[in-house]
Design a protein around this motif. Structure first.
Motif, PDB file in Angstrom:
ATOM      1  N   ILE A  42       0.721  -1.292   0.035  1.00 12.12           N
ATOM      2  CA  ILE A  42      -0.133  -0.090  -0.077  1.00 12.12           C
ATOM      3  C   ILE A  42       0.995   1.260   0.022  1.00 12.12           C
ATOM      4  CG2 ILE A  42      -1.469   1.333   1.606  1.00 12.12           C
ATOM      5  CD1 ILE A  42      -2.983  -1.211   2.142  1.00 12.12           C
ATOM      6  N   LEU A  43       2.043   1.324   0.865  1.00  9.37           N
ATOM      7  CA  LEU A  43       2.945   2.277   0.867  1.00  9.37           C
ATOM      8  C   LEU A  43       3.495   2.328  -0.694  1.00  9.37           C
ATOM      9  CD1 LEU A  43       4.383   1.911   4.390  1.00  9.37           C
ATOM     10  CD2 LEU A  43       2.675   3.665   3.676  1.00  9.37           C
ATOM     11  N   ASP A  44       3.850   1.312  -1.103  1.00 14.99           N
ATOM     12  CA  ASP A  44       4.447   1.362  -2.452  1.00 14.99           C
ATOM     13  C   ASP A  44       3.492   1.893  -3.501  1.00 14.99           C
ATOM     14  OD1 ASP A  44       6.503   0.858  -4.339  1.00 14.99           O
ATOM     15  OD2 ASP A  44       5.550  -0.827  -5.050  1.00 14.99           O
ATOM     16  N   GLU A  45       2.185   1.726  -3.253  1.00 12.96           N
ATOM     17  CA  GLU A  45       1.283   2.098  -4.252  1.00 12.96           C
ATOM     18  C   GLU A  45       1.055   3.751  -4.215  1.00 12.96           C
ATOM     19  OE1 GLU A  45      -3.499   1.222  -5.374  1.00 12.96           O
ATOM     20  OE2 GLU A  45      -2.326  -0.051  -3.930  1.00 12.96           O
ATOM     21  N   ILE A  46       1.087   4.243  -2.972  1.00 19.46           N
ATOM     22  CA  ILE A  46       1.255   5.348  -2.810  1.00 19.46           C
ATOM     23  C   ILE A  46       2.259   6.318  -3.305  1.00 19.46           C
ATOM     24  CG2 ILE A  46       1.242   7.457  -0.912  1.00 19.46           C
ATOM     25  CD1 ILE A  46      -0.616   5.509   0.876  1.00 19.46           C
ATOM     26  N   ASN A  47       3.472   5.620  -3.303  1.00 22.18           N
ATOM     27  CA  ASN A  47       4.583   5.947  -3.873  1.00 22.18           C
ATOM     28  C   ASN A  47       4.384   6.184  -5.433  1.00 22.18           C
ATOM     29  OD1 ASN A  47       7.695   6.673  -3.724  1.00 22.18           O
ATOM     30  ND2 ASN A  47       7.815   4.880  -4.858  1.00 22.18           N
ATOM     31  N   TRP A  48       3.666   5.277  -6.125  1.00 23.55           N
ATOM     32  CA  TRP A  48       3.714   5.204  -7.442  1.00 23.55           C
ATOM     33  C   TRP A  48       2.607   6.327  -7.761  1.00 23.55           C
ATOM     34  CZ3 TRP A  48       6.548   3.553 -11.308  1.00 23.55           C
ATOM     35  CH2 TRP A  48       7.378   2.340 -10.847  1.00 23.55           C
ATOM     36  N   ILE A  49       1.579   6.705  -6.979  1.00 18.25           N
ATOM     37  CA  ILE A  49       0.796   7.795  -7.151  1.00 18.25           C
ATOM     38  C   ILE A  49       1.337   8.974  -7.159  1.00 18.25           C
ATOM     39  CG2 ILE A  49      -1.394   8.617  -6.200  1.00 18.25           C
ATOM     40  CD1 ILE A  49      -2.290   5.912  -5.488  1.00 18.25           C
ATOM     41  N   CYS A  50       2.302   9.189  -6.026  1.00 14.80           N
ATOM     42  CA  CYS A  50       2.932  10.342  -6.084  1.00 14.80           C
ATOM     43  C   CYS A  50       3.801  10.536  -7.150  1.00 14.80           C
ATOM     44  CB  CYS A  50       3.831  10.281  -4.829  1.00 14.80           C
ATOM     45  SG  CYS A  50       2.997  10.642  -3.519  1.00 14.80           S
ATOM     46  N   ASP A  51       4.349   9.525  -7.838  1.00 13.01           N
ATOM     47  CA  ASP A  51       5.170   9.637  -9.131  1.00 13.01           C
ATOM     48  C   ASP A  51       4.480  10.061 -10.464  1.00 13.01           C
ATOM     49  OD1 ASP A  51       7.672   9.328 -10.258  1.00 13.01           O
ATOM     50  OD2 ASP A  51       6.802   7.414 -11.333  1.00 13.01           O
ATOM     51  N   GLU A  99      -7.643  12.006  -3.964  1.00 13.66           N
ATOM     52  CA  GLU A  99      -8.692  10.976  -4.012  1.00 13.66           C
ATOM     53  C   GLU A  99      -8.284   9.398  -4.042  1.00 13.66           C
ATOM     54  OE1 GLU A  99     -12.434   9.772  -3.680  1.00 13.66           O
ATOM     55  OE2 GLU A  99     -11.890  11.629  -3.754  1.00 13.66           O
ATOM     56  N   LYS A 100      -7.173   9.140  -4.945  1.00 15.45           N
ATOM     57  CA  LYS A 100      -6.618   8.041  -4.992  1.00 15.45           C
ATOM     58  C   LYS A 100      -5.758   7.617  -3.489  1.00 15.45           C
ATOM     59  CE  LYS A 100      -5.537   7.448  -9.611  1.00 15.45           C
ATOM     60  NZ  LYS A 100      -4.840   6.589 -10.565  1.00 15.45           N
ATOM     61  N   ILE A 101      -5.292   8.467  -3.016  1.00 10.60           N
ATOM     62  CA  ILE A 101      -4.469   8.219  -1.625  1.00 10.60           C
ATOM     63  C   ILE A 101      -5.636   7.945  -0.612  1.00 10.60           C
ATOM     64  CG2 ILE A 101      -3.405   9.057   0.365  1.00 10.60           C
ATOM     65  CD1 ILE A 101      -1.541  10.830  -1.825  1.00 10.60           C
ATOM     66  N   LYS A 102      -6.959   8.853  -0.596  1.00 14.27           N
ATOM     67  CA  LYS A 102      -8.013   8.598   0.196  1.00 14.27           C
ATOM     68  C   LYS A 102      -8.683   7.126   0.076  1.00 14.27           C
ATOM     69  CE  LYS A 102     -12.247  10.784   0.114  1.00 14.27           C
ATOM     70  NZ  LYS A 102     -13.004  11.840  -0.161  1.00 14.27           N
ATOM     71  N   ASN A 103      -8.818   6.847  -1.197  1.00 14.84           N
ATOM     72  CA  ASN A 103      -9.442   5.533  -1.487  1.00 14.84           C
ATOM     73  C   ASN A 103      -8.515   4.404  -0.971  1.00 14.84           C
ATOM     74  OD1 ASN A 103     -11.707   6.510  -2.577  1.00 14.84           O
ATOM     75  ND2 ASN A 103     -10.878   6.511  -4.636  1.00 14.84           N
ATOM     76  N   ILE A 104      -7.175   4.369  -1.023  1.00 11.36           N
ATOM     77  CA  ILE A 104      -5.979   3.517  -0.558  1.00 11.36           C
ATOM     78  C   ILE A 104      -6.407   3.376   1.017  1.00 11.36           C
ATOM     79  CG2 ILE A 104      -3.931   2.960  -0.232  1.00 11.36           C
ATOM     80  CD1 ILE A 104      -3.241   4.133  -3.220  1.00 11.36           C
ATOM     81  N   ILE A 105      -6.389   4.672   1.629  1.00 12.75           N
ATOM     82  CA  ILE A 105      -6.549   4.556   2.978  1.00 12.75           C
ATOM     83  C   ILE A 105      -7.760   3.874   3.585  1.00 12.75           C
ATOM     84  CG2 ILE A 105      -6.725   5.906   4.985  1.00 12.75           C
ATOM     85  CD1 ILE A 105      -4.577   7.734   3.410  1.00 12.75           C
TER      86      ILE A 105
END
Length: 98
Positions: free
Chosen positions: A53-62, A85-91
């Protein structure tokens, strides 16, 4: 777990901050730098689900791009609203407390 808490604190602070391009760019840069610097420890310390999940947030930031002209020509790039929105949904999919 200290590294994990630092990343969660960074995410928390960002998600509580009003929309602002400069703040978003700073968050993304800080998050990606921290994640890359901590990734080996995070992999050892965390369950794979949380690490992923943290890695996914990293890719979203990228994929964040503040320049609208660039976003309009590159479908990979997202704006601040989509990033949040993507970060919120991941959380929502996790037990991460924001």
């Amino acid at each position: 777990m200290k590294n994990y808490r630092e990343l969660i604190k960074l995410i928390n602070n960002f998600m509580k901050t009003p929309y602002h391009q400069g703040a978003t760019d700073t968050f993304c840069n800080e998050y990606m730098d921290m994640f890359y610097n901590m990734c080996e420890e995070l992999q050892r310390e965390l369950p794979s689900k949380i690490y992923n999940i943290l890695d996914e947030i990293n890719w979203i930031c990228d994929s964040y791009e503040e320049d609208e002209a660039i976003r309009s020509t590159d479908s990979y790039c997202i704006d601040e609203n989509i990033l949040r929105e993507k970060i919120k949904n991941i959380i929502k999919r996790t037990d991460i407390k924001i």
